[in-house]
Design a protein around this motif. Structure first.
Motif, PDB file in Angstrom:
ATOM      1  N   LEU A 271     -27.086  60.023 -67.770  1.00 16.90           N
ATOM      2  CA  LEU A 271     -26.333  60.683 -66.702  1.00 16.90           C
ATOM      3  C   LEU A 271     -25.759  62.021 -67.181  1.00 16.90           C
ATOM      4  CD1 LEU A 271     -24.409  57.599 -65.275  1.00 16.90           C
ATOM      5  CD2 LEU A 271     -26.274  58.820 -64.158  1.00 16.90           C
ATOM      6  N   GLU A 272     -25.735  62.208 -68.502  1.00 14.11           N
ATOM      7  CA  GLU A 272     -25.130  63.444 -69.032  1.00 14.11           C
ATOM      8  C   GLU A 272     -26.119  64.379 -69.726  1.00 14.11           C
ATOM      9  OE1 GLU A 272     -21.895  61.903 -71.372  1.00 14.11           O
ATOM     10  OE2 GLU A 272     -21.074  61.002 -69.538  1.00 14.11           O
ATOM     11  N   VAL A 273     -27.247  63.831 -70.174  1.00 13.03           N
ATOM     12  CA  VAL A 273     -28.204  64.647 -70.932  1.00 13.03           C
ATOM     13  C   VAL A 273     -28.968  65.587 -69.982  1.00 13.03           C
ATOM     14  CG1 VAL A 273     -30.368  64.514 -72.232  1.00 13.03           C
ATOM     15  CG2 VAL A 273     -28.501  62.953 -72.763  1.00 13.03           C
ATOM     16  N   ASP A 274     -29.121  66.864 -70.405  1.00 13.59           N
ATOM     17  CA  ASP A 274     -29.921  67.812 -69.626  1.00 13.59           C
ATOM     18  C   ASP A 274     -31.368  67.710 -70.106  1.00 13.59           C
ATOM     19  OD1 ASP A 274     -31.077  69.875 -68.265  1.00 13.59           O
ATOM     20  OD2 ASP A 274     -30.131  71.466 -69.455  1.00 13.59           O
ATOM     21  N   ALA A 275     -32.100  66.765 -69.508  1.00 13.94           N
ATOM     22  CA  ALA A 275     -33.460  66.471 -69.978  1.00 13.94           C
ATOM     23  C   ALA A 275     -34.384  67.666 -69.800  1.00 13.94           C
ATOM     24  CB  ALA A 275     -34.006  65.258 -69.229  1.00 13.94           C
ATOM     25  N   LEU A 276     -34.190  68.398 -68.705  1.00 17.38           N
ATOM     26  CA  LEU A 276     -35.097  69.494 -68.364  1.00 17.38           C
ATOM     27  C   LEU A 276     -35.210  70.505 -69.504  1.00 17.38           C
ATOM     28  CD1 LEU A 276     -36.947  70.718 -66.313  1.00 17.38           C
ATOM     29  CD2 LEU A 276     -34.979  71.780 -65.201  1.00 17.38           C
ATOM     30  N   ALA A 277     -34.109  70.700 -70.230  1.00 20.17           N
ATOM     31  CA  ALA A 277     -34.117  71.668 -71.323  1.00 20.17           C
ATOM     32  C   ALA A 277     -35.135  71.298 -72.395  1.00 20.17           C
ATOM     33  CB  ALA A 277     -32.708  71.752 -71.938  1.00 20.17           C
ATOM     34  N   HIS A 278     -35.562  70.034 -72.432  1.00 21.29           N
ATOM     35  CA  HIS A 278     -36.467  69.574 -73.484  1.00 21.29           C
ATOM     36  C   HIS A 278     -37.878  69.325 -72.977  1.00 21.29           C
ATOM     37  CE1 HIS A 278     -32.948  68.811 -76.078  1.00 21.29           C
ATOM     38  NE2 HIS A 278     -32.373  68.467 -74.944  1.00 21.29           N
ATOM     39  N   LEU A 279     -38.148  69.662 -71.715  1.00 23.94           N
ATOM     40  CA  LEU A 279     -39.426  69.295 -71.104  1.00 23.94           C
ATOM     41  C   LEU A 279     -40.199  70.521 -70.632  1.00 23.94           C
ATOM     42  CD1 LEU A 279     -38.020  66.354 -68.970  1.00 23.94           C
ATOM     43  CD2 LEU A 279     -39.690  66.091 -70.807  1.00 23.94           C
ATOM     44  N   THR A 280     -41.540  70.395 -70.637  1.00 17.27           N
ATOM     45  CA  THR A 280     -42.394  71.477 -70.132  1.00 17.27           C
ATOM     46  C   THR A 280     -43.222  70.933 -68.967  1.00 17.27           C
ATOM     47  OG1 THR A 280     -42.612  72.201 -72.424  1.00 17.27           O
ATOM     48  CG2 THR A 280     -44.096  73.214 -70.852  1.00 17.27           C
ATOM     49  N   PRO A 281     -43.241  71.632 -67.826  1.00 17.36           N
ATOM     50  CA  PRO A 281     -44.034  71.138 -66.692  1.00 17.36           C
ATOM     51  C   PRO A 281     -45.521  71.080 -67.036  1.00 17.36           C
ATOM     52  CG  PRO A 281     -42.562  72.904 -66.029  1.00 17.36           C
ATOM     53  CD  PRO A 281     -42.540  72.860 -67.530  1.00 17.36           C
ATOM     54  N   PRO A 282     -46.300  70.263 -66.360  1.00 18.79           N
ATOM     55  CA  PRO A 282     -45.872  69.286 -65.358  1.00 18.79           C
ATOM     56  C   PRO A 282     -45.138  68.095 -65.993  1.00 18.79           C
ATOM     57  CG  PRO A 282     -48.238  69.101 -65.755  1.00 18.79           C
ATOM     58  CD  PRO A 282     -47.777  70.268 -66.559  1.00 18.79           C
ATOM     59  N   ILE A 283     -44.159  67.573 -65.216  1.00 17.37           N
ATOM     60  CA  ILE A 283     -43.275  66.531 -65.748  1.00 17.37           C
ATOM     61  C   ILE A 283     -43.334  65.304 -64.838  1.00 17.37           C
ATOM     62  CG2 ILE A 283     -40.841  65.959 -66.188  1.00 17.37           C
ATOM     63  CD1 ILE A 283     -40.494  69.105 -66.572  1.00 17.37           C
ATOM     64  N   LYS A 284     -43.472  64.132 -65.451  1.00 10.86           N
ATOM     65  CA  LYS A 284     -43.398  62.875 -64.698  1.00 10.86           C
ATOM     66  C   LYS A 284     -42.266  62.045 -65.280  1.00 10.86           C
ATOM     67  CE  LYS A 284     -48.237  62.804 -63.400  1.00 10.86           C
ATOM     68  NZ  LYS A 284     -49.300  61.965 -62.913  1.00 10.86           N
ATOM     69  N   VAL A 285     -41.592  61.301 -64.435  1.00 11.98           N
ATOM     70  CA  VAL A 285     -40.529  60.413 -64.906  1.00 11.98           C
ATOM     71  C   VAL A 285     -41.048  58.985 -64.804  1.00 11.98           C
ATOM     72  CG1 VAL A 285     -38.143  59.653 -64.567  1.00 11.98           C
ATOM     73  CG2 VAL A 285     -38.781  62.027 -64.051  1.00 11.98           C
ATOM     74  N   VAL A 286     -40.962  58.257 -65.882  1.00  8.79           N
ATOM     75  CA  VAL A 286     -41.403  56.847 -65.891  1.00  8.79           C
ATOM     76  C   VAL A 286     -40.333  56.055 -66.627  1.00  8.79           C
ATOM     77  CG1 VAL A 286     -43.251  55.242 -66.489  1.00  8.79           C
ATOM     78  CG2 VAL A 286     -43.821  57.635 -66.078  1.00  8.79           C
ATOM     79  N   ALA A 287     -39.810  55.004 -65.990  1.00  8.09           N
ATOM     80  CA  ALA A 287     -38.724  54.266 -66.665  1.00  8.09           C
ATOM     81  C   ALA A 287     -38.550  52.866 -66.103  1.00  8.09           C
ATOM     82  CB  ALA A 287     -37.408  55.038 -66.519  1.00  8.09           C
ATOM     83  N   ASN A 288     -38.160  51.959 -66.988  1.00 12.53           N
ATOM     84  CA  ASN A 288     -37.660  50.640 -66.610  1.00 12.53           C
ATOM     85  C   ASN A 288     -36.146  50.812 -66.649  1.00 12.53           C
ATOM     86  OD1 ASN A 288     -36.934  47.973 -66.362  1.00 12.53           O
ATOM     87  ND2 ASN A 288     -37.753  47.341 -68.352  1.00 12.53           N
ATOM     88  N   LEU A 289     -35.563  51.121 -65.505  1.00 11.06           N
ATOM     89  CA  LEU A 289     -34.180  51.621 -65.491  1.00 11.06           C
ATOM     90  C   LEU A 289     -33.146  50.524 -65.706  1.00 11.06           C
ATOM     91  CD1 LEU A 289     -34.382  54.081 -62.469  1.00 11.06           C
ATOM     92  CD2 LEU A 289     -34.143  54.681 -64.885  1.00 11.06           C
ATOM     93  N   PRO A 290     -32.059  50.865 -66.434  1.00  3.19           N
ATOM     94  CA  PRO A 290     -30.938  49.936 -66.510  1.00  3.19           C
ATOM     95  C   PRO A 290     -30.329  49.797 -65.112  1.00  3.19           C
ATOM     96  CG  PRO A 290     -30.403  52.058 -67.548  1.00  3.19           C
ATOM     97  CD  PRO A 290     -31.836  52.124 -67.138  1.00  3.19           C
ATOM     98  N   TYR A 291     -30.117  48.537 -64.656  1.00  8.93           N
ATOM     99  CA  TYR A 291     -29.731  48.348 -63.251  1.00  8.93           C
ATOM    100  C   TYR A 291     -28.402  49.036 -62.903  1.00  8.93           C
ATOM    101  CZ  TYR A 291     -26.248  44.948 -64.622  1.00  8.93           C
ATOM    102  OH  TYR A 291     -25.146  44.379 -65.191  1.00  8.93           O
ATOM    103  N   ASN A 292     -27.539  49.213 -63.912  1.00  6.07           N
ATOM    104  CA  ASN A 292     -26.214  49.760 -63.598  1.00  6.07           C
ATOM    105  C   ASN A 292     -26.208  51.261 -63.304  1.00  6.07           C
ATOM    106  OD1 ASN A 292     -26.980  49.859 -66.257  1.00  6.07           O
ATOM    107  ND2 ASN A 292     -24.926  49.657 -67.091  1.00  6.07           N
ATOM    108  N   VAL A 293     -27.231  51.984 -63.745  1.00  4.87           N
ATOM    109  CA  VAL A 293     -27.269  53.428 -63.436  1.00  4.87           C
ATOM    110  C   VAL A 293     -28.547  53.826 -62.690  1.00  4.87           C
ATOM    111  CG1 VAL A 293     -25.727  54.226 -65.271  1.00  4.87           C
ATOM    112  CG2 VAL A 293     -28.152  53.985 -65.757  1.00  4.87           C
ATOM    113  N   GLY A 294     -29.396  52.854 -62.381  1.00  6.42           N
ATOM    114  CA  GLY A 294     -30.699  53.148 -61.780  1.00  6.42           C
ATOM    115  C   GLY A 294     -30.594  53.889 -60.464  1.00  6.42           C
TER     116      GLY A 294
END
Ligand code: SAM
Length: 280
Positions: free
Chosen positions: A105-128
Motif C-alpha cells: 500500500l506504500e511502495v511506489d512499484a511503478l518506479a521499478h517497472l518498465t512497460p508493458p506491465i502486468k500485475v499477477v498476485a495471490n492477494l492477502p485478503y486484508n488488503v486485496g
C-alpha cells in the motif's frame, strides 16, 4: 521428482526457513508449482512484460511467473521472514527477480517497472480489495498496467464480475467493468492452500480498455453509485435525493424509473445518469 525450476519443493523451503503462516498477514500459501504456473499462464504471454507481484510469500507464484517466461518480476513482500527464500529464487534467475521488502500500500512499484506491465498476485485478503480499487482508479486512464490477474476470496471475485439484479452486484462491479473486461478464470477449493482458508478462492483476470466503456466523469459516477448503493434496497428517487429536487426528472430523462433500486440499474444507465447530472 524434480520441480519446474530445479529449486527445492515449497514444503522444503517452508521448513528450511521456518515460514509458519501468519493469519494477520493473510498467509495462505500455494505449494503446488504446477498450479502456480497455471495461474501465471492466465495472465497471457509474459515474455515481453514486467510483472508486479504483491505478497510473494515463500515464492510459489513467483516461481510460476518466472518459469512461464516473465521478462522481470518485481515482488513486494511485507514479511521479512520470506526474504531469504525469495533471495534463493532471485539467484537462480539472474536479473529477473527484484524483491522489495515493504507494504504494497506504500511502495511506489511503478518506479521499478518498465512497460508493458502486468500485475499477477495471490492477494492477502486484508488488503486485496483496497489494492484493486487503487489499481482501478488512477489519476489518468489508461493505467500503467495492461492486465490484473488476481486471486481473491470467491465472494469478492463474484462482486467484481457481477451483473445487475444479482446479489453480488454493486460498486465494485461497476468500477471494474467500466474500464476493464473482467472475468473469473479459475476457482480453487480451500485445500489448494496451506493452511486451508474457510472459503473457496477465485482468480479474476481484468484487461484494461483504452477508455471507458460508456462516457462519464469518474467523480460524478463515483458519487452517484456510492449514494445509490449505500441504500441499495431503497428506491433511487429516495437514495439519490441528495442530487436535488430535480432527481426524479433526471432519472426519467435517461430512462430510469424513479422507483427502481440501485441493484437493477446497468452500468450503461448509471453512466447516462452521471452525464445528465454533470450537465445539470
Ligand atoms: N504468493 C504466495 C502464494 O501464492 O503462495 C503467498 C500469498 S498469501 C495469500 C499473501 C502474501 O502477502 C503473504 O506472503 C503476506 O505476507 C503478504 N502480505 C500481506 N500483507 C501485505 C502487504 N500489505 N504488502 C505486501 N505483502 C503483504
Amino acid at each position: 521428482m524434480g520441480t519446474i525450476d530445479g529449486l527445492p519443493p515449497l514444503r522444503e523451503v517452508i521448513r528450511a526457513h521456518d515460514l509458519q503462516a501468519k493469519r494477520q498477514l493473510g498467509q495462505n500459501f500455494l505449494l503446488d508449482l504446477n498450479l502456480t504456473s497455471k495461474i501465471a499462464r492466465m495472465a497471457g504471454d509474459l515474455s515481453g512484460a514486467d510483472v508486479l507481484e504483491v505478497g510473494p510469500g515463500p515464492g510459489g507464484l513467483t516461481r510460476g511467473l518466472l518459469a512461464e517466461g516473465a521478462r522481470r518480476v518485481l515482488a513486494v513482500e511485507k514479511d521479512a521472514r520470506c526474504l531469504p527464500a525469495l533471495a534463493e529464487i532471485a539467484e537462480a534467475h539472474p536479473g529477473r527477480l527484484q524483491v522489495i521488502h515493504g507494504d504494497a500500500l506504500e511502495v511506489d512499484a511503478l518506479a521499478h517497472l518498465t512497460p508493458p506491465i502486468k500485475v499477477v498476485a495471490n492477494l492477502p485478503y486484508n488488503v486485496g480489495t483496497e489494492l484493486l480499487i487503487r489499481w482501478l482508479t488512477p489519476e489518468v486512464w489508461p493505467p500503467y498496467w495492461q492486465s490484473l490477474t488476481l486471486m481473491f476470496q470467491k465472494e469478492v471475485a463474484e462482486r467484481i464480475v457481477a451483473k445487475p439484479r444479482g446479489d453480488h452486484y454493486g460498486r465494485l462491479a461497476l468500477l471494474a467493468q467500466w474500464r476493464c473486461d473482467a472475468k473469473i478464470v479459475m476457482i480453487l477449493p480451500p485445500e489448494a492452500f496451506t493452511p486451508a482458508p474457510k472459503v473457496h478462492s477465485a482468480v479474476v483476470h481484468l484487461t484494461r480498455l483504452d477508455g471507458p466503456r460508456y462516457p462519464a466523469d469518474a467523480k460524478v459516477l463515483n458519487r452517484i453509485t456510492t449514494m445509490a448503493f449505500n441504500q441499495r434496497r431503497k428506491m433511487l428517487r429516495s437514495s439519490l435525493k441528495g442530487l436535488g429536487p430535480e432527481v426524479e426528472a433526471m432519472l426519467e430523462s435517461v430512462g430510469i424509473p424513479p422507483t427502481a433500486r440501485a441493484e437493477e440499474i446497468s452500468l450503461e444507465l448509471f453512466c447516462a445518469l452521471a452525464r445528465r447530472v454533470a450537465e445539470a
